[in-house]
Design an enzyme around this catalytic site. Sequence first.
Site, PDB file in Angstrom:
ATOM      1  N   GLN A 168      -5.079   2.292   4.925  1.00 41.77           N
ATOM      2  CA  GLN A 168      -6.116   2.384   3.877  1.00 41.77           C
ATOM      3  C   GLN A 168      -7.210   1.334   4.083  1.00 41.77           C
ATOM      4  O   GLN A 168      -7.737   0.773   3.121  1.00 41.77           O
ATOM      5  CB  GLN A 168      -5.482   2.226   2.494  1.00 41.77           C
ATOM      6  CG  GLN A 168      -4.815   3.479   1.966  1.00 41.77           C
ATOM      7  CD  GLN A 168      -5.798   4.639   1.757  1.00 41.77           C
ATOM      8  OE1 GLN A 168      -6.999   4.435   1.575  1.00 41.77           O
ATOM      9  NE2 GLN A 168      -5.298   5.849   1.807  1.00 41.77           N
ATOM     10  N   SER A 169      -7.529   1.046   5.337  1.00 40.49           N
ATOM     11  CA  SER A 169      -8.507  -0.009   5.631  1.00 40.49           C
ATOM     12  C   SER A 169      -9.913   0.349   5.137  1.00 40.49           C
ATOM     13  O   SER A 169     -10.471   1.393   5.498  1.00 40.49           O
ATOM     14  CB  SER A 169      -8.545  -0.230   7.148  1.00 40.49           C
ATOM     15  OG  SER A 169      -9.674  -0.989   7.510  1.00 40.49           O
ATOM     16  N   ASN A 170     -10.478  -0.543   4.333  1.00 37.45           N
ATOM     17  CA  ASN A 170     -11.871  -0.374   3.896  1.00 37.45           C
ATOM     18  C   ASN A 170     -12.820  -0.649   5.056  1.00 37.45           C
ATOM     19  O   ASN A 170     -13.873  -0.028   5.181  1.00 37.45           O
ATOM     20  CB  ASN A 170     -12.181  -1.354   2.762  1.00 37.45           C
ATOM     21  CG  ASN A 170     -11.277  -1.135   1.575  1.00 37.45           C
ATOM     22  OD1 ASN A 170     -11.246  -0.045   1.019  1.00 37.45           O
ATOM     23  ND2 ASN A 170     -10.523  -2.155   1.189  1.00 37.45           N
ATOM     24  N   ALA A 228     -12.239  -0.051   8.202  1.00 38.68           N
ATOM     25  CA  ALA A 228     -12.260   1.120   9.091  1.00 38.68           C
ATOM     26  C   ALA A 228     -13.209   2.179   8.526  1.00 38.68           C
ATOM     27  O   ALA A 228     -14.039   2.741   9.252  1.00 38.68           O
ATOM     28  CB  ALA A 228     -10.842   1.678   9.233  1.00 38.68           C
TER      29      ALA A 228
END
Length: 332
Positions: free
Chosen positions: A77-79, A81
């Site tokens: 859930q990387s912001n 990325a």
Amino acid sequence: MLTAKLPRVHIAHLPTPLEALSRLTAQLGGPELWIKRDDQTGLATGGNKARKLEFLVADALAQEGGCDTLITCGAAQSNHARQTAAAAARFGLACWLVLRGEPPPQLTGNLLLDHLLGAEIAWAGNRPLSDQAAQVAARLQTEGRRPYIIPYGGSNPVGAAGYVAAMEELLAQCEARRLHFDHIVLASSSGGTQAGLMVAARALRHTGQIVGISVDLRSETLRCTLSELATATAKLLGLAESFTPQDCYVVDDYLGGGYGVVGELERAAILTLARAEGILLDPVYTGRAFGGMLDMIRRGTFGRGERVLFWHTGGTTGIFGYADQLVAVQDD
Ligand SMILES: Cc1ncc(COP(=O)(O)O)c(C=O)c1O
């Protein structure tokens, strides 16, 4: 401007608003609370990575022969990325995201946006992310592509320059409104945000304290990272400043169940700000940091007569990846 000599593209919506949290301040009866709205930077919904990417993408484009693909890595859930995928699309670049773990059964939150933005995803399992990113880059190079690797969290001196510029922006807003913040509180993880703020604060003689609330690392570890990164960032900008771990203020009292584990602290913080001010936090970073700040107010760490700024670093899209953990609270 401290960052004037670095190449920069303009993709963030700046300056972000600086707002008073008047209702929450009255409710808590403690210090005067303000918020810096970096959840409103734009670039596929906003967040702190938009500022870092202004410098990182410019650096990628300035490479000899240019670059045609951005590669970065992070949690599922990387912001970071998601905003990298958006920046790549904006400049007509391909994007590869190396994400920790295995493909989930459903695309939700940031992952859904990664997909909509056209990013390719390589699942790393539990293998080291930077090794996997280097492998993807090597493979692309054999195919004749020109990849550029952005490190985890965009936290190298080039990325941190985004928060040097951000601090200058804040101090200009403060001057115009005759404000001074005794403390600036933010979520800190890979360190680029806090390191950038520290460099500008030192260079511009801002005397307020910069309080990083760690979301995943022990204070000792994060303070070492911060001091090295801040020193390297200052050097990149031609400033003769150096930092030691003792110069870095990090609170690691709120690590709870670990990275990405939503507990009562985060849930209560999200509800408190949402219902007092209509502002959404995210479950992983800002929820934890805001929860920590509320606890520090309760304990009297920040005094009644002081003025405290919470730097909202975004991540709100992540809420949709954590619906199950947040729903219990909705039922309250
Ligand atoms: C919403 C949000 N806040 C804060 C951070 C932490 O920023 P940094 O990695 O620069 O310490 C991140 C990092 O991914 C983030 O996504």
